[in-house]
Design a protein around this motif. Sequence first.
Motif, PDB file in Angstrom:
ATOM      1  N   MET A 176       0.867  -1.077  -0.081  1.00 19.73           N
ATOM      2  CA  MET A 176      -0.082  -0.089   0.128  1.00 19.73           C
ATOM      3  C   MET A 176       0.824   1.203  -0.030  1.00 19.73           C
ATOM      4  N   CYS A 177       1.839   1.209   0.980  1.00 20.00           N
ATOM      5  CA  CYS A 177       2.645   2.376   1.133  1.00 20.00           C
ATOM      6  C   CYS A 177       3.704   2.748  -0.359  1.00 20.00           C
ATOM      7  N   ILE A 178       4.162   1.552  -0.862  1.00 27.46           N
ATOM      8  CA  ILE A 178       4.659   1.513  -2.191  1.00 27.46           C
ATOM      9  C   ILE A 178       3.800   2.224  -3.402  1.00 27.46           C
ATOM     10  N   ARG A 179       2.420   1.866  -3.225  1.00 25.36           N
ATOM     11  CA  ARG A 179       1.533   2.360  -4.217  1.00 25.36           C
ATOM     12  C   ARG A 179       1.291   3.566  -3.972  1.00 25.36           C
ATOM     13  N   ASP A 180       1.287   4.112  -2.841  1.00 26.17           N
ATOM     14  CA  ASP A 180       1.097   5.667  -2.295  1.00 26.17           C
ATOM     15  C   ASP A 180       2.068   6.412  -2.905  1.00 26.17           C
ATOM     16  N   ARG A 181       3.363   5.709  -2.718  1.00 22.17           N
ATOM     17  CA  ARG A 181       4.749   6.632  -3.290  1.00 22.17           C
ATOM     18  C   ARG A 181       4.640   6.830  -4.664  1.00 22.17           C
ATOM     19  N   SER A 182       4.235   5.514  -5.287  1.00 22.85           N
ATOM     20  CA  SER A 182       4.284   5.759  -6.762  1.00 22.85           C
ATOM     21  C   SER A 182       3.271   6.581  -7.527  1.00 22.85           C
ATOM     22  N   PHE A 183       2.115   6.827  -6.877  1.00 21.05           N
ATOM     23  CA  PHE A 183       0.968   7.772  -7.256  1.00 21.05           C
ATOM     24  C   PHE A 183       1.521   9.200  -6.950  1.00 21.05           C
ATOM     25  N   GLU A 184       2.353   9.396  -5.820  1.00 15.08           N
ATOM     26  CA  GLU A 184       2.909  10.560  -5.571  1.00 15.08           C
ATOM     27  C   GLU A 184       3.901  11.010  -6.572  1.00 15.08           C
ATOM     28  N   GLY A 185       4.591   9.903  -7.029  1.00 13.72           N
ATOM     29  CA  GLY A 185       5.958  10.076  -7.857  1.00 13.72           C
ATOM     30  C   GLY A 185       5.217  10.723  -9.371  1.00 13.72           C
ATOM     31  N   ILE A 186       4.029   9.920  -9.784  1.00 13.36           N
ATOM     32  CA  ILE A 186       3.541  10.131 -10.974  1.00 13.36           C
ATOM     33  C   ILE A 186       2.841  11.579 -10.823  1.00 13.36           C
ATOM     34  N   THR A 187       2.137  11.727  -9.789  1.00  8.52           N
ATOM     35  CA  THR A 187       1.514  13.290  -9.728  1.00  8.52           C
ATOM     36  C   THR A 187       2.707  14.298  -9.929  1.00  8.52           C
TER      37      THR A 187
ATOM     38  N   LEU B 202       5.300  14.310 -11.118  1.00  8.04           N
ATOM     39  CA  LEU B 202       5.974  14.364 -12.619  1.00  8.04           C
ATOM     40  C   LEU B 202       5.106  15.150 -13.594  1.00  8.04           C
ATOM     41  N   LEU B 203       3.784  15.130 -13.157  1.00  6.34           N
ATOM     42  CA  LEU B 203       2.745  15.551 -14.157  1.00  6.34           C
ATOM     43  C   LEU B 203       2.316  17.072 -13.731  1.00  6.34           C
ATOM     44  N   ASP B 204       2.651  17.338 -12.469  1.00 10.73           N
ATOM     45  CA  ASP B 204       2.284  18.700 -11.934  1.00 10.73           C
ATOM     46  C   ASP B 204       2.599  19.663 -12.869  1.00 10.73           C
ATOM     47  N   PRO B 205       3.754  20.087 -13.430  1.00 12.51           N
ATOM     48  CA  PRO B 205       3.860  21.202 -14.271  1.00 12.51           C
ATOM     49  C   PRO B 205       3.231  21.334 -15.414  1.00 12.51           C
ATOM     50  N   ALA B 206       2.900  20.135 -16.156  1.00 18.16           N
ATOM     51  CA  ALA B 206       1.906  20.141 -17.095  1.00 18.16           C
ATOM     52  C   ALA B 206       0.591  20.206 -16.775  1.00 18.16           C
TER      53      ALA B 206
ATOM     54  N   GLN C 138      12.166  22.874 -16.367  1.00 16.53           N
ATOM     55  CA  GLN C 138      10.614  22.612 -16.491  1.00 16.53           C
ATOM     56  C   GLN C 138      10.249  22.292 -17.599  1.00 16.53           C
ATOM     57  N   ALA C 139      10.458  23.057 -18.738  1.00 18.98           N
ATOM     58  CA  ALA C 139       9.809  23.157 -20.179  1.00 18.98           C
ATOM     59  C   ALA C 139       9.888  21.710 -20.630  1.00 18.98           C
ATOM     60  N   LEU C 140      10.847  20.793 -20.287  1.00 15.60           N
ATOM     61  CA  LEU C 140      11.033  19.531 -20.625  1.00 15.60           C
ATOM     62  C   LEU C 140      10.099  18.556 -19.643  1.00 15.60           C
ATOM     63  N   ARG C 141       9.857  19.057 -18.429  1.00 16.01           N
ATOM     64  CA  ARG C 141       8.974  18.056 -17.848  1.00 16.01           C
ATOM     65  C   ARG C 141       7.452  18.441 -18.209  1.00 16.01           C
TER      66      ARG C 141
ATOM     67  N   LEU D   9       2.018  12.538 -21.875  1.00 16.64           N
ATOM     68  CA  LEU D   9       1.654  11.343 -21.005  1.00 16.64           C
ATOM     69  C   LEU D   9       0.468  11.408 -20.576  1.00 16.64           C
ATOM     70  N   ILE D  10      -0.061  12.561 -20.082  1.00 18.75           N
ATOM     71  CA  ILE D  10      -1.523  13.003 -19.750  1.00 18.75           C
ATOM     72  C   ILE D  10      -2.570  12.263 -20.735  1.00 18.75           C
ATOM     73  N   PRO D  11      -2.534  12.711 -22.044  1.00 25.32           N
ATOM     74  CA  PRO D  11      -3.648  11.905 -22.858  1.00 25.32           C
ATOM     75  C   PRO D  11      -3.707  10.432 -22.735  1.00 25.32           C
TER      76      PRO D  11
END
Length: 374
Positions: A1-12, A14-18, A293-296, A303-305
């Motif tokens: 569960m903890c690993i999944r939470d951390r993975s979700f936070e990492g993806i989020t 990564l996608l926050d600037p976009a 930041q532009a690369l991110r 990735l978002i679509p």
Amino acid sequence: MCIRDRSFEGITALLDPARELNGALGDVRAMGTAEDALSSLNAKALEFSVQYGASAVDFVSSARSIEGAIQGLVGNQLATVTNASSVLAKATKADTETTSQYLGSMYNLFKSEADKVGRVQWVEQLTSQTALAVKLFRTDGAQLKDAFKEAGAIATASGVSFAEQMAVIGTLSSTMEGGDAGGRYKAFFENIGNASEKLGIQFTDANNKVLPMVDILGKLQGKFGDLKNAAGNAKLVEAFGGEGAQVIGALAMDTDRLRNGIAELGKVRGLENAEKMAQAMVDPWEQFGAAVQALRIAFGQALIPMLTPLMNKLVGIGQTLTRWTQLFPNITKALGIATLAVLGIITAMSALTLVVGMGPVSYTHLRAHETGRN
């Protein structure tokens, strides 16, 4: 569960600037902007951010003000005008909101001229002239906006070139507030006909257009001598009014500066001058940070679509489960109690494990202490 939470936070993360930039684009889309204009705006925002070490989100956000002030921009026009506004902000150390409001106000004041030459071309030339005026007269965009807003289109109606208007207002704004400068400039034109009759001096040409300001000052100097104390000259005050006479006195303080300003502003074409000023202020560290930041953002937007359909399914599952909790409250309560029980057992086992683990350590420490006493 903890690993999944951390993975979700990492993806989020990564996608926050976009997601933030997409949100700003959504605000512009809500105003009815076409998708091709939004695509151009997005690309220009990333390009600008890397070139000048600035925020792509701020770039897009300023487009909302421009879209509201200069309506009917199509294709890449919105992106181009927004770029001019952002370049002006960088060149004059202002914020994009101030410069976008300035360009919008100036367009509404000179709409007929801007539409005649082309709005994009007009805005780019205005941007460079404004940046140069700020440099020559140590004023700023907010001062110039207030001055032109107060003066209105009276100088244009009198046949005065925009370069001269900018030079005169820039000169006046360096010694007084922008609104005061514009109000006094307007008063000068309102009284120029009366002044011509009272002083017996012709201030218009054969086409009934007002003569250049330098020529007017030359004629007045020929009649009255030193004009630096024009406000105190009773005849000038009577002819031009107190505010009009103050304009004469302020401009007479440095006619060479005024003449040079008119000449330099008259040479300006396109955005090049403002771009040079803005480029000189770029910090390489900020530029590198903006590039990262532009690369991110670019990766995130790609990735978002692909992730959106999955997120929609997860949201649907969440909605279904939420609805079930409302439809079957007894089952929901039972599951809640069971969950608490499981959590209680896990907590108890964790505590027991901790106690058992500490037992041998405590026994060993006690034996060592007894041995030391003996």
